[in-house]
Design a protein around this motif. Structure first.
Motif, PDB file in Angstrom:
ATOM      1  N   THR A 186       0.827  -1.220   0.000  1.00 61.24           N
ATOM      2  CA  THR A 186       0.000   0.000   0.000  1.00 61.24           C
ATOM      3  C   THR A 186       0.861   1.270   0.000  1.00 61.24           C
ATOM      4  O   THR A 186       0.661   2.171  -0.813  1.00 61.24           O
ATOM      5  N   ASN A 202      -3.811  -8.171  -2.399  1.00 60.24           N
ATOM      6  CA  ASN A 202      -4.252  -8.988  -1.258  1.00 60.24           C
ATOM      7  C   ASN A 202      -4.789 -10.328  -1.736  1.00 60.24           C
ATOM      8  O   ASN A 202      -4.597 -11.353  -1.092  1.00 60.24           O
ATOM      9  N   SER A 203      -5.515 -10.288  -2.862  1.00 60.35           N
ATOM     10  CA  SER A 203      -6.065 -11.530  -3.428  1.00 60.35           C
ATOM     11  C   SER A 203      -4.933 -12.451  -3.883  1.00 60.35           C
ATOM     12  O   SER A 203      -5.014 -13.665  -3.736  1.00 60.35           O
ATOM     13  N   ALA A 257      -3.499 -13.987  -0.926  1.00 60.55           N
ATOM     14  CA  ALA A 257      -4.411 -14.974  -0.343  1.00 60.55           C
ATOM     15  C   ALA A 257      -4.390 -16.299  -1.115  1.00 60.55           C
ATOM     16  O   ALA A 257      -5.161 -17.205  -0.821  1.00 60.55           O
ATOM     17  N   ASP A 304     -12.083 -12.931  -5.516  1.00 61.82           N
ATOM     18  CA  ASP A 304     -11.025 -13.939  -5.611  1.00 61.82           C
ATOM     19  C   ASP A 304     -11.458 -15.247  -4.983  1.00 61.82           C
ATOM     20  O   ASP A 304     -12.418 -15.306  -4.225  1.00 61.82           O
ATOM     21  N   CYS A 361      -7.798 -17.730   0.114  1.00 64.43           N
ATOM     22  CA  CYS A 361      -8.082 -18.428   1.381  1.00 64.43           C
ATOM     23  C   CYS A 361      -9.274 -17.854   2.142  1.00 64.43           C
ATOM     24  O   CYS A 361      -9.855 -18.519   2.996  1.00 64.43           O
ATOM     25  N   GLY A 362      -9.653 -16.611   1.837  1.00 60.58           N
ATOM     26  CA  GLY A 362     -10.793 -16.017   2.524  1.00 60.58           C
ATOM     27  C   GLY A 362     -10.440 -15.517   3.913  1.00 60.58           C
ATOM     28  O   GLY A 362      -9.311 -15.665   4.375  1.00 60.58           O
ATOM     29  N   MET A 363     -11.425 -14.899   4.558  1.00 61.86           N
ATOM     30  CA  MET A 363     -11.215 -14.367   5.903  1.00 61.86           C
ATOM     31  C   MET A 363     -12.375 -14.782   6.798  1.00 61.86           C
ATOM     32  O   MET A 363     -13.502 -14.925   6.338  1.00 61.86           O
ATOM     33  N   VAL A 371     -10.321  -5.888   8.977  1.00 63.88           N
ATOM     34  CA  VAL A 371      -9.859  -5.309   7.711  1.00 63.88           C
ATOM     35  C   VAL A 371     -10.601  -4.005   7.417  1.00 63.88           C
ATOM     36  O   VAL A 371     -10.041  -3.048   6.890  1.00 63.88           O
ATOM     37  N   ASN A 425      -3.030  -9.163  11.136  1.00 67.72           N
ATOM     38  CA  ASN A 425      -2.642  -8.376   9.963  1.00 67.72           C
ATOM     39  C   ASN A 425      -3.508  -7.150   9.736  1.00 67.72           C
ATOM     40  O   ASN A 425      -4.468  -7.198   8.996  1.00 67.72           O
ATOM     41  N   GLY A 460      -3.827  -3.801   7.943  1.00 64.47           N
ATOM     42  CA  GLY A 460      -3.228  -2.996   6.893  1.00 64.47           C
ATOM     43  C   GLY A 460      -4.068  -1.758   6.689  1.00 64.47           C
ATOM     44  O   GLY A 460      -5.027  -1.504   7.415  1.00 64.47           O
ATOM     45  N   GLY A 514      -4.936  -0.827   3.306  1.00 57.85           N
ATOM     46  CA  GLY A 514      -5.469  -0.857   1.951  1.00 57.85           C
ATOM     47  C   GLY A 514      -6.987  -0.775   1.892  1.00 57.85           C
ATOM     48  O   GLY A 514      -7.542   0.070   1.183  1.00 57.85           O
ATOM     49  N   VAL A 515      -7.644  -1.627   2.631  1.00 52.17           N
ATOM     50  CA  VAL A 515      -9.109  -1.657   2.591  1.00 52.17           C
ATOM     51  C   VAL A 515      -9.714  -0.403   3.252  1.00 52.17           C
ATOM     52  O   VAL A 515     -10.607   0.227   2.674  1.00 52.17           O
ATOM     53  N   PRO A 516      -9.229   0.001   4.441  1.00 52.95           N
ATOM     54  CA  PRO A 516      -9.765   1.226   5.042  1.00 52.95           C
ATOM     55  C   PRO A 516      -9.614   2.462   4.147  1.00 52.95           C
ATOM     56  O   PRO A 516     -10.486   3.331   4.131  1.00 52.95           O
ATOM     57  N   THR A 572     -13.096 -14.199  -1.468  1.00 53.40           N
ATOM     58  CA  THR A 572     -13.473 -12.879  -0.972  1.00 53.40           C
ATOM     59  C   THR A 572     -14.004 -12.020  -2.111  1.00 53.40           C
ATOM     60  O   THR A 572     -13.514 -12.107  -3.233  1.00 53.40           O
TER      61      THR A 572
HETATM   62  N1  LIG Z   1      -8.849 -10.879  -0.543  1.00 52.96           N
HETATM   63  C1  LIG Z   1      -8.355 -11.247   0.643  1.00 52.96           C
HETATM   64  N2  LIG Z   1      -8.287 -12.554   0.984  1.00 52.96           N
HETATM   65  C2  LIG Z   1      -7.776 -12.938   2.192  1.00 52.96           C
HETATM   66  N3  LIG Z   1      -7.303 -12.076   3.120  1.00 52.96           N
HETATM   67  C3  LIG Z   1      -7.356 -10.756   2.843  1.00 52.96           C
HETATM   68  C4  LIG Z   1      -7.893 -10.268   1.616  1.00 52.96           C
HETATM   69  N4  LIG Z   1      -7.830  -8.918   1.626  1.00 52.96           N
HETATM   70  C5  LIG Z   1      -7.283  -8.581   2.814  1.00 52.96           C
HETATM   71  N5  LIG Z   1      -6.979  -9.676   3.551  1.00 52.96           N
HETATM   72  C6  LIG Z   1      -6.370  -9.719   4.887  1.00 52.96           C
HETATM   73  O1  LIG Z   1      -6.478  -8.454   5.491  1.00 52.96           O
HETATM   74  C7  LIG Z   1      -5.212  -7.905   5.762  1.00 52.96           C
HETATM   75  C8  LIG Z   1      -5.235  -6.406   5.615  1.00 52.96           C
HETATM   76  O2  LIG Z   1      -5.473  -6.012   4.297  1.00 52.96           O
HETATM   77  P1  LIG Z   1      -5.209  -4.536   3.872  1.00 52.96           P
HETATM   78  O3  LIG Z   1      -6.049  -3.645   4.695  1.00 52.96           O
HETATM   79  O4  LIG Z   1      -5.358  -4.363   2.415  1.00 52.96           O
HETATM   80  O5  LIG Z   1      -3.717  -4.280   4.273  1.00 52.96           O
HETATM   81  P2  LIG Z   1      -2.298  -4.779   3.677  1.00 52.96           P
HETATM   82  O6  LIG Z   1      -2.486  -5.092   2.233  1.00 52.96           O
HETATM   83  O7  LIG Z   1      -1.429  -3.602   3.917  1.00 52.96           O
HETATM   84  O8  LIG Z   1      -1.906  -5.965   4.500  1.00 52.96           O
HETATM   85  C9  LIG Z   1      -4.276  -8.616   4.808  1.00 52.96           C
HETATM   86  O9  LIG Z   1      -2.951  -8.631   5.251  1.00 52.96           O
HETATM   87  C10 LIG Z   1      -4.907 -10.012   4.794  1.00 52.96           C
HETATM   88  O10 LIG Z   1      -4.532 -10.764   5.919  1.00 52.96           O
END
Ligand SMILES: Nc1ncnc2c1ncn2[C@@H]1O[C@H](COP(=O)(O)OP(=O)(O)O)[C@@H](O)[C@H]1O
Lengths: 123, 181
Positions: A35, B14-15, B18, B40, B43-45, B53, B65, B67, B69-71, B97
């Motif tokens: 990111t 992220n996909s 995963a 994608d 592995c999913g969450m 996330v 984890n 991150g 990216g999503v926020p 996901t």
């Molecule tokens: N599509 C996805 N499938 C599985 N896990 C995901 C997915 N997207 C996000 N995650 C989980 O959420 C965490 C945080 O994602 P994100 O906010 O984008 O931060 P970053 O990419 O900096 O780790 C990832 O490290 C991962 O563990």
């Protein structure tokens, strides 16, 4: 219009090359694409390396790949260069222009561009 | 981010991480809205992971984890009056996901999509073994790319991250966009 025939032609052309590539990749260019890196401009830097390495005819010797966070977010975009038998070189705050210089001097000429390295940045 | 295409690059990474073998990027654009969906089969969450996330400050002992990216995507969508949703499953037979975001394009805080072609080519360059399915619907027209079709032509001899293939993909998408407008 781009056609699938063109792709088939690329296939024919590349077939022979693949064998050559097997034992290659002496130099590895790794672009941080997490990111923080992406936000700081890693995508055009990646493109500059992919394109420049090809245009300079370095594809036999150099591979360009992507990685996640390299861990020095304040210095993004970060590019690491690995070469067998040599110390890793970390370039920071990269731009497509700096990439062109690194391709020319470092990848082609074998000379580290010290002013763009992390060592120069932390001084 | 300066362009939403950079968010798409970030989220789709992220996909890749995963472990997905198929990643779909769908853009659905009207005069007023832009919908982005990234699907994608990775592995999913778990529910808890999804919650963390969405909100980096929501943490429990089992979620690690966090991150940005999503926020970041969420904030950028919400500032236009839109929002995001995250659906995920860790079930053995149906893991994966879907992240969807909706943007209102005429809002002053709408960030332009930017160079989506570079995003698609960077993703393919970084993960050439994955099946990438890209669709951008815009009004009546659309731009589409499925790397499975490209691989069918190239066979096993040529990798998708060969420069000439990447270049072909970029040119193909650019032509697609030229014929849209
Ligand atoms: N599509 C996805 N499938 C599985 N896990 C995901 C997915 N997207 C996000 N995650 C989980 O959420 C965490 C945080 O994602 P994100 O906010 O984008 O931060 P970053 O990419 O900096 O780790 C990832 O490290 C991962 O563990």
């Amino acid at each position: 219009m781009k056609s699938l025939e063109e792709l088939a032609a690329i296939r024919e052309k590349m077939k022979g090359k693949v064998v050559l590539r097997e034992g290659s990749g002496d130099i590895r260019v790794v672009v941080g694409m997490a990111t923080c890196g992406i936000a700081a401009g890693a995508r055009p830097v990646l493109n500059a390396f992919v394109e420049g390495v090809n245009n300079e005819g370095l594809t036999e010797k150099v591979t360009v790949s992507q990685t996640g966070c390299i861990g020095v977010c304040q210095y993004e975009p970060v590019v690491e260069i690995f070469e067998a038998g040599k110390d890793k070189v970390t370039y920071v705050k990269m731009t497509p222009e700096k990439a062109a210089e690194v391709i020319e001097k470092h990848l082609k000429g074998g000379e580290v561009v010290s002013k763009y390295t992390i060592a120069a940045a932390v001084e | 981010m300066k362009e939403l295409s950079l968010n798409i690059l970030d989220i789709a990474q992220n996909s890749v991480k995963a472990g997905a073998s198929v990643i779909k990027i769908d853009l659905d654009e009207s005069d007023e809205t832009l919908g982005i969906a990234i699907t994608d089969n990775g592995c999913g969450m778990t529910e808890e992971q999804v919650a963390s996330v969405m909100d980096p400050f929501f943490t429990t002992r089992t979620t690690r984890n966090v991150g940005l990216g999503v926020p970041l995507l969420k904030m950028e969508a919400e500032q236009t009056g839109g929002g995001i949703s995250v659906e995920s499953s860790v079930s053995e037979e149906n893991h994966g996901t879907v992240i969807k975001a909706l943007f209102y394009k005429n809002h002053i805080d709408f960030i332009p999509l930017g160079d989506i072609v570079s995003t698609v080519s960077a993703l393919i360059q970084g993960a050439p073994g994955i099946d990438w399915v890209f669709t951008h619907k815009k009004g009546e027209g659309s731009v589409e790319l499925d790397t499975a079709e490209i691989r069918a032509v190239l066979g096993d001899d040529v990798r998708l991250d060969e420069y000439e293939v990447i270049k072909w993909i970029e040119d193909y998408l650019k032509e697609g966009y030229d014929s849209l407008t």
